[in-house]
Design a protein around this motif. Structure first.
Motif, PDB file in Angstrom:
ATOM      1  N   GLY A 197       4.433 -66.539   2.665  1.00 11.62           N
ATOM      2  CA  GLY A 197       5.419 -65.487   2.375  1.00 11.62           C
ATOM      3  C   GLY A 197       4.722 -64.334   1.648  1.00 11.62           C
ATOM      4  N   GLY A 210       5.507 -61.346   0.878  1.00  9.97           N
ATOM      5  CA  GLY A 210       6.455 -60.279   0.517  1.00  9.97           C
ATOM      6  C   GLY A 210       6.143 -59.734  -0.866  1.00  9.97           C
ATOM      7  N   ASN A 211       7.177 -59.272  -1.574  1.00  6.41           N
ATOM      8  CA  ASN A 211       6.970 -58.642  -2.890  1.00  6.41           C
ATOM      9  C   ASN A 211       6.287 -59.589  -3.875  1.00  6.41           C
ATOM     10  OD1 ASN A 211       8.208 -56.070  -2.405  1.00  6.41           O
ATOM     11  ND2 ASN A 211      10.138 -57.182  -2.261  1.00  6.41           N
ATOM     12  N   LEU A 212       6.829 -60.799  -3.998  1.00  2.00           N
ATOM     13  CA  LEU A 212       6.266 -61.741  -4.977  1.00  2.00           C
ATOM     14  C   LEU A 212       4.899 -62.251  -4.518  1.00  2.00           C
ATOM     15  CD1 LEU A 212       6.593 -63.260  -7.598  1.00  2.00           C
ATOM     16  CD2 LEU A 212       7.849 -65.031  -6.369  1.00  2.00           C
ATOM     17  N   ASP A 261       2.649 -65.249   7.142  1.00  2.00           N
ATOM     18  CA  ASP A 261       3.921 -64.525   7.175  1.00  2.00           C
ATOM     19  C   ASP A 261       4.269 -64.250   8.650  1.00  2.00           C
ATOM     20  OD1 ASP A 261       5.401 -62.655   4.768  1.00  2.00           O
ATOM     21  OD2 ASP A 261       5.854 -62.118   6.858  1.00  2.00           O
ATOM     22  N   PRO A 262       5.564 -64.296   8.984  1.00  2.88           N
ATOM     23  CA  PRO A 262       5.918 -64.045  10.390  1.00  2.88           C
ATOM     24  C   PRO A 262       5.974 -62.551  10.746  1.00  2.88           C
ATOM     25  CG  PRO A 262       7.870 -64.638   9.130  1.00  2.88           C
ATOM     26  CD  PRO A 262       6.711 -64.696   8.186  1.00  2.88           C
ATOM     27  N   LYS A 320       2.526 -57.360   8.904  1.00  4.03           N
ATOM     28  CA  LYS A 320       1.598 -57.897   7.905  1.00  4.03           C
ATOM     29  C   LYS A 320       0.450 -58.686   8.532  1.00  4.03           C
ATOM     30  CE  LYS A 320       5.287 -57.928   4.563  1.00  4.03           C
ATOM     31  NZ  LYS A 320       6.449 -58.654   4.078  1.00  4.03           N
ATOM     32  N   LEU A 376       2.281 -67.523  11.241  1.00  3.16           N
ATOM     33  CA  LEU A 376       2.667 -68.886  10.849  1.00  3.16           C
ATOM     34  C   LEU A 376       2.085 -69.952  11.765  1.00  3.16           C
ATOM     35  CD1 LEU A 376       6.389 -68.487   9.824  1.00  3.16           C
ATOM     36  CD2 LEU A 376       4.438 -69.015   8.362  1.00  3.16           C
ATOM     37  N   THR A 380       6.406 -68.546  -1.432  1.00  3.56           N
ATOM     38  CA  THR A 380       7.181 -67.349  -1.809  1.00  3.56           C
ATOM     39  C   THR A 380       7.947 -66.838  -0.582  1.00  3.56           C
ATOM     40  OG1 THR A 380       5.165 -66.052  -1.467  1.00  3.56           O
ATOM     41  CG2 THR A 380       5.695 -66.617  -3.730  1.00  3.56           C
ATOM     42  N   VAL A 381       8.596 -67.763   0.104  1.00  5.39           N
ATOM     43  CA  VAL A 381       9.396 -67.405   1.285  1.00  5.39           C
ATOM     44  C   VAL A 381      10.862 -67.270   0.874  1.00  5.39           C
ATOM     45  CG1 VAL A 381       7.837 -68.625   2.862  1.00  5.39           C
ATOM     46  CG2 VAL A 381       9.794 -69.845   1.892  1.00  5.39           C
ATOM     47  N   PRO A 382      11.705 -66.656   1.724  1.00 11.43           N
ATOM     48  CA  PRO A 382      13.144 -66.665   1.418  1.00 11.43           C
ATOM     49  C   PRO A 382      13.629 -68.112   1.289  1.00 11.43           C
ATOM     50  CG  PRO A 382      12.651 -65.166   3.234  1.00 11.43           C
ATOM     51  CD  PRO A 382      11.396 -65.927   2.964  1.00 11.43           C
ATOM     52  N   GLN A 408      14.195 -70.626   4.087  1.00 13.93           N
ATOM     53  CA  GLN A 408      13.035 -71.070   4.870  1.00 13.93           C
ATOM     54  C   GLN A 408      12.229 -72.139   4.131  1.00 13.93           C
ATOM     55  OE1 GLN A 408      12.160 -69.697   7.989  1.00 13.93           O
ATOM     56  NE2 GLN A 408      14.235 -68.892   7.763  1.00 13.93           N
ATOM     57  N   PHE A 445       8.133 -71.090  -5.782  1.00 13.56           N
ATOM     58  CA  PHE A 445       8.821 -69.981  -6.453  1.00 13.56           C
ATOM     59  C   PHE A 445      10.228 -69.764  -5.917  1.00 13.56           C
ATOM     60  CE2 PHE A 445       5.847 -67.952  -9.361  1.00 13.56           C
ATOM     61  CZ  PHE A 445       4.646 -68.551  -9.016  1.00 13.56           C
ATOM     62  N   GLU A 501       8.894 -72.807 -10.252  1.00  9.01           N
ATOM     63  CA  GLU A 501       8.725 -71.713 -11.217  1.00  9.01           C
ATOM     64  C   GLU A 501       9.945 -70.811 -11.184  1.00  9.01           C
ATOM     65  OE1 GLU A 501       6.641 -71.391 -14.028  1.00  9.01           O
ATOM     66  OE2 GLU A 501       5.419 -72.334 -12.494  1.00  9.01           O
ATOM     67  N   LEU A 546      11.175 -67.221 -13.103  1.00 12.07           N
ATOM     68  CA  LEU A 546      11.035 -66.148 -14.096  1.00 12.07           C
ATOM     69  C   LEU A 546      12.341 -65.951 -14.864  1.00 12.07           C
ATOM     70  CD1 LEU A 546       9.088 -63.410 -12.086  1.00 12.07           C
ATOM     71  CD2 LEU A 546       8.183 -65.133 -13.621  1.00 12.07           C
TER      72      LEU A 546
HETATM   73  N1  LIG Z   1      10.633 -67.891  -9.252  1.00 10.11           N
HETATM   74  C1  LIG Z   1      10.900 -66.662  -9.552  1.00 10.11           C
HETATM   75  O1  LIG Z   1      10.982 -66.321 -10.706  1.00 10.11           O
HETATM   76  C2  LIG Z   1      11.082 -65.668  -8.454  1.00 10.11           C
HETATM   77  C3  LIG Z   1      10.941 -64.302  -8.652  1.00 10.11           C
HETATM   78  C4  LIG Z   1      11.066 -63.459  -7.554  1.00 10.11           C
HETATM   79  C5  LIG Z   1      11.357 -63.996  -6.296  1.00 10.11           C
HETATM   80  N2  LIG Z   1      11.507 -65.333  -6.161  1.00 10.11           N
HETATM   81  C6  LIG Z   1      11.753 -65.957  -4.857  1.00 10.11           C
HETATM   82  O2  LIG Z   1      10.550 -65.822  -4.094  1.00 10.11           O
HETATM   83  C7  LIG Z   1      10.874 -65.676  -2.721  1.00 10.11           C
HETATM   84  C8  LIG Z   1      10.278 -64.387  -2.190  1.00 10.11           C
HETATM   85  O3  LIG Z   1      10.835 -63.266  -2.878  1.00 10.11           O
HETATM   86  P1  LIG Z   1      10.356 -61.795  -2.517  1.00 10.11           P
HETATM   87  O4  LIG Z   1      11.035 -60.876  -3.448  1.00 10.11           O
HETATM   88  O5  LIG Z   1       8.876 -61.762  -2.420  1.00 10.11           O
HETATM   89  O6  LIG Z   1      10.984 -61.634  -1.052  1.00 10.11           O
HETATM   90  P2  LIG Z   1      10.468 -60.735   0.139  1.00 10.11           P
HETATM   91  O7  LIG Z   1      11.596 -60.637   1.098  1.00 10.11           O
HETATM   92  O8  LIG Z   1       9.824 -59.494  -0.358  1.00 10.11           O
HETATM   93  O9  LIG Z   1       9.296 -61.630   0.804  1.00 10.11           O
HETATM   94  C9  LIG Z   1       9.521 -62.781   1.571  1.00 10.11           C
HETATM   95  C10 LIG Z   1       8.411 -62.834   2.625  1.00 10.11           C
HETATM   96  O10 LIG Z   1       8.487 -64.088   3.300  1.00 10.11           O
HETATM   97  C11 LIG Z   1       8.290 -63.850   4.684  1.00 10.11           C
HETATM   98  N3  LIG Z   1       8.880 -64.968   5.434  1.00 10.11           N
HETATM   99  C12 LIG Z   1      10.134 -65.084   5.971  1.00 10.11           C
HETATM  100  N4  LIG Z   1      10.259 -66.284   6.567  1.00 10.11           N
HETATM  101  C13 LIG Z   1       9.065 -66.924   6.422  1.00 10.11           C
HETATM  102  C14 LIG Z   1       8.567 -68.178   6.838  1.00 10.11           C
HETATM  103  N5  LIG Z   1       9.325 -69.044   7.511  1.00 10.11           N
HETATM  104  N6  LIG Z   1       7.299 -68.500   6.538  1.00 10.11           N
HETATM  105  C15 LIG Z   1       6.491 -67.633   5.845  1.00 10.11           C
HETATM  106  N7  LIG Z   1       6.908 -66.424   5.422  1.00 10.11           N
HETATM  107  C16 LIG Z   1       8.190 -66.087   5.694  1.00 10.11           C
HETATM  108  C17 LIG Z   1       8.944 -62.505   4.943  1.00 10.11           C
HETATM  109  O11 LIG Z   1       8.437 -61.900   6.128  1.00 10.11           O
HETATM  110  C18 LIG Z   1       8.535 -61.741   3.684  1.00 10.11           C
HETATM  111  O12 LIG Z   1       7.284 -61.094   3.854  1.00 10.11           O
HETATM  112  C19 LIG Z   1      12.386 -65.743  -2.639  1.00 10.11           C
HETATM  113  O13 LIG Z   1      12.763 -67.072  -2.357  1.00 10.11           O
HETATM  114  C20 LIG Z   1      12.847 -65.340  -4.032  1.00 10.11           C
HETATM  115  O14 LIG Z   1      14.097 -65.869  -4.369  1.00 10.11           O
HETATM  116  C21 LIG Z   1      11.369 -66.154  -7.206  1.00 10.11           C
END
Ligand SMILES: NC(=O)c1ccc[n+]([C@@H]2O[C@H](COP(=O)([O-])OP(=O)(O)OC[C@H]3O[C@@H](n4cnc5c(N)ncnc54)[C@H](O)[C@@H]3O)[C@@H](O)[C@H]2O)c1
Length: 213
Positions: free
Chosen positions: A91, A93-95, A117-118, A122, A135, A153-155, A158, A177, A193, A195
């Protein structure tokens, strides 16, 4: 295999803060540091610090304190941070991107070798030096790169499916996460984890100190 329970979990969580303080003392050219100084820096009780540091096997000298270099080595060794831990991120994404860019992990032995990442935007790109793959390359890459840790760090929707794929590929530990309680075999270590815990403490402390704002 039984789930590993660590009696010393709070101690383990405090050790990185001790390491920061002791490394700062080393930068200042100090050869020894007392438990009292560490305690003052971190607003802890000196007895707590001495008890915690005893877990690393290092013993302080009365009135002199702990030898800085040995203490740094002992903490790193206890935390297994003196070894290389080969990891991937699932994943990007942002995190995921933020974690790939966090230099402290590299300093402490975490080597993030690939991300998955799918998103076609990216795949094929590099984020903070980490290549992003599709993937369907994940299982082969995990085996090829001899990776043991996956950072998840996936949604949330997933998370379980990805975790099952990771387990099949031979991953030994998942740093989760997402907010999902993963169901994995007992021999796979999962560290969840959140935050929000830190934010919760911040908000309550602020309310106690300044009243609700
Ligand atoms: N633990 C914490 O404190 C904390 C903080 C922030 C976010 N999060 C969690 O982390 C996760 C990611 O958050 P984000 O803000 O980076 O989201 P985001 O949407 O920016 O990133 C998610 C990424 O996962 C990719 N993705 C989707 N399906 C996938 C799969 N099957 N396999 C691999 N990659 C896949 C997406 O293309 C995307 O790039 C979420 O579950 C969010 O709830 C947790």
């Amino acid at each position: 295999m039984p789930i590993v329970k660590l009696a010393s979990l709070p101690t383990i969580k405090r050790l990185p803060s001790y390491l920061h303080v002791v490394e700062a003392a080393q930068k200042d050219g100090k050869d020894f540091i007392s438990g009292t100084i560490i305690a003052e820096e971190l607003e802890l009780e000196p007895i707590q610090v001495r008890k915690d540091l005893a877990i690393t096997g290092i013993v302080g000298k009365p009135r002199i304190g702990f030898p800085v270099k040995e203490l740094i080595n002992a903490i790193n060794s206890f935390l297994e941070w003196d070894k290389i831990h080969r990891a991937i991120i699932v994943g990007a994404g942002n995190l995921g991107r933020a974690l790939m860019g966090y230099a402290e992990f590299k300093r402490h032995g975490m080597s993030i070798l690939a991300a998955f990442d799918p998103s076609t935007d990216k795949i094929g790109k590099t984020i903070c030096g980490v290549p992003v793959h599709s993937l369907n390359q994940m299982v082969n890459k995990i085996r090829e790169l001899d990776v043991h840790i996956a950072i998840l760090t996936v949604p949330s929707d997933q998370a379980q499916a990805v975790a099952e794929l990771l387990v099949k590929a031979g991953i030994k530990a998942i740093w989760n996460f997402t907010n999902v309680k993963l169901k994995v075999p007992g021999n796979v270590v999962v560290q969840k984890e959140d935050l929000s815990s830190g934010y919760a403490v911040l908000a309550v402390k602020m309310a106690r100190q300044h009243g609700s704002v």
